[in-house]
Design an enzyme around this catalytic site. Structure first.
Site, PDB file in Angstrom:
ATOM      1  N   MET A 106      18.432  45.131  -7.373  1.00  0.00           N
ATOM      2  CA  MET A 106      17.694  46.250  -8.134  1.00  0.00           C
ATOM      3  C   MET A 106      18.351  47.082  -9.634  1.00  0.00           C
ATOM      4  SD  MET A 106      14.715  46.106  -6.625  1.00  0.00           S
ATOM      5  CE  MET A 106      13.965  47.532  -7.202  1.00  0.00           C
ATOM      6  N   ASP A 166      10.378  51.556 -27.000  1.00  0.00           N
ATOM      7  CA  ASP A 166      10.253  52.791 -27.673  1.00  0.00           C
ATOM      8  C   ASP A 166      10.711  53.091 -29.096  1.00  0.00           C
ATOM      9  OD1 ASP A 166      10.115  55.726 -27.395  1.00  0.00           O
ATOM     10  OD2 ASP A 166      12.246  55.794 -27.525  1.00  0.00           O
ATOM     11  N   LEU A 193      14.221  54.013  -2.288  1.00  0.00           N
ATOM     12  CA  LEU A 193      14.911  53.469  -1.092  1.00  0.00           C
ATOM     13  C   LEU A 193      16.290  52.638  -1.473  1.00  0.00           C
ATOM     14  CD1 LEU A 193      11.898  52.565   1.153  1.00  0.00           C
ATOM     15  CD2 LEU A 193      12.996  54.694   1.114  1.00  0.00           C
ATOM     16  N   CYS A 194      16.676  52.604  -2.648  1.00  0.00           N
ATOM     17  CA  CYS A 194      17.803  52.380  -2.960  1.00  0.00           C
ATOM     18  C   CYS A 194      19.095  52.784  -2.677  1.00  0.00           C
ATOM     19  CB  CYS A 194      17.826  51.854  -4.431  1.00  0.00           C
ATOM     20  SG  CYS A 194      16.860  50.574  -4.994  1.00  0.00           S
ATOM     21  N   HIS A 195      20.283  52.340  -2.261  1.00  0.00           N
ATOM     22  CA  HIS A 195      21.477  53.016  -2.025  1.00  0.00           C
ATOM     23  C   HIS A 195      22.194  53.428  -3.183  1.00  0.00           C
ATOM     24  CE1 HIS A 195      20.607  50.844   1.739  1.00  0.00           C
ATOM     25  NE2 HIS A 195      21.045  51.681   2.226  1.00  0.00           N
TER      26      HIS A 195
END
Length: 172
Positions: free
Chosen positions: A128, A143, A90-92
Site C-alpha cells: 500500500m 497538478d 486500515l493500514c498499519h
C-alpha cells in the site's frame, strides 16, 4: 425432450481466500499482526502519466510555471509513502527503512513512468505504501501541468513486485 441430471460429481469449489480486513460479522477491522515475525519486506509499484509531447518537453526542459515537476513529484511520492496509514484507514503505521520514487520521461508514451520501491523490516508488507507513493507522485505531476494540458491521463497504477512475508515472492 427430458433432460436427465448428470451423474458426474460436481467439481469442488476452491476455497476463496478470506478478506483479512473483514471480521466475522462483516465489520471492517485492522488485521492483528502482533504474532507475525518481523521480516524484511519490499514492494515495487508503477504507474504512468500520459500527456502531449509538447507538455512532456516542457517538463523535461524544466520550464513548467510551477517549477521542477519531476523533483516535486518525487518528494511528494516519498512523503505519501510515509503517511499511508493516515490516508488508508486500515493500514498499519510502519517505520519505513527506504522509499525511492523514480520518474522517467518516456517520449514513446509520451509521458512519465513513475516507479516506487518501499522497504521495511516488520510484521506486514508495504504494498500500500508503494502504491500510494506512485499515486501521489502521478497526481503531483498532473497538478503541476494541468494549466498547460487538461487531458493528461494517469494510467496503469499497479503492484509490480512484492518480496517477503508468509505469501512469498510476487511479480506481475
Amino acid at each position: 425432450m427430458v433432460c436427465k441430471p448428470s451423474k458426474a460429481k460436481p467439481a469442488k469449489a476452491k476455497a476463496s481466500p478470506a478478506l483479512t480486513h473483514i471480521g466475522a460479522s462483516g465489520e471492517a477491522r485492522m488485521v492483528d499482526v502482533s504474532d507475525k515475525a518481523a521480516t524484511e519486506r519490499l514492494a515495487v509499484a508503477e504507474g504512468r502519466v500520459v500527456m502531449e509531447k509538447a507538455t512532456l518537453d516542457l517538463i523535461v526542459s524544466g520550464n513548467a510555471k510551477k517549477g521542477d515537476v519531476l523533483g516535486t513529484a518525487r518528494i511528494a511520492g516519498i512523503m505519501a509513502a510515509k503517511r499511508t496509514s493516515e490516508l488508508i484507514p486500515l493500514c498499519h503505521p510502519l517505520a519505513l527503512s527506504k522509499v525511492t520514487v523514480d520518474i522517467e520521461p518516456d517520449a514513446k508514451l509520451p509521458g512519465c513512468v513513475v516507479r516506487a520501491s518501499v522497504k521495511v523490516t516488520g510484521p506486514t508488507g508495504v504494498e500500500m505504501e508503494a502504491l500510494t507513493a506512485v499515486t501521489v507522485a502521478c497526481l503531483t505531476i498532473y497538478d503541476m501541468i494541468k494549466a498547460v494540458e487538461r487531458g493528461v491521463r494517469i494510467e496503469g497504477i499497479h503492484l509490480v513486485e512484492k518480496l517477503g512475508g508468509k505469501s512469498g515472492h510476487y511479480r506481475a
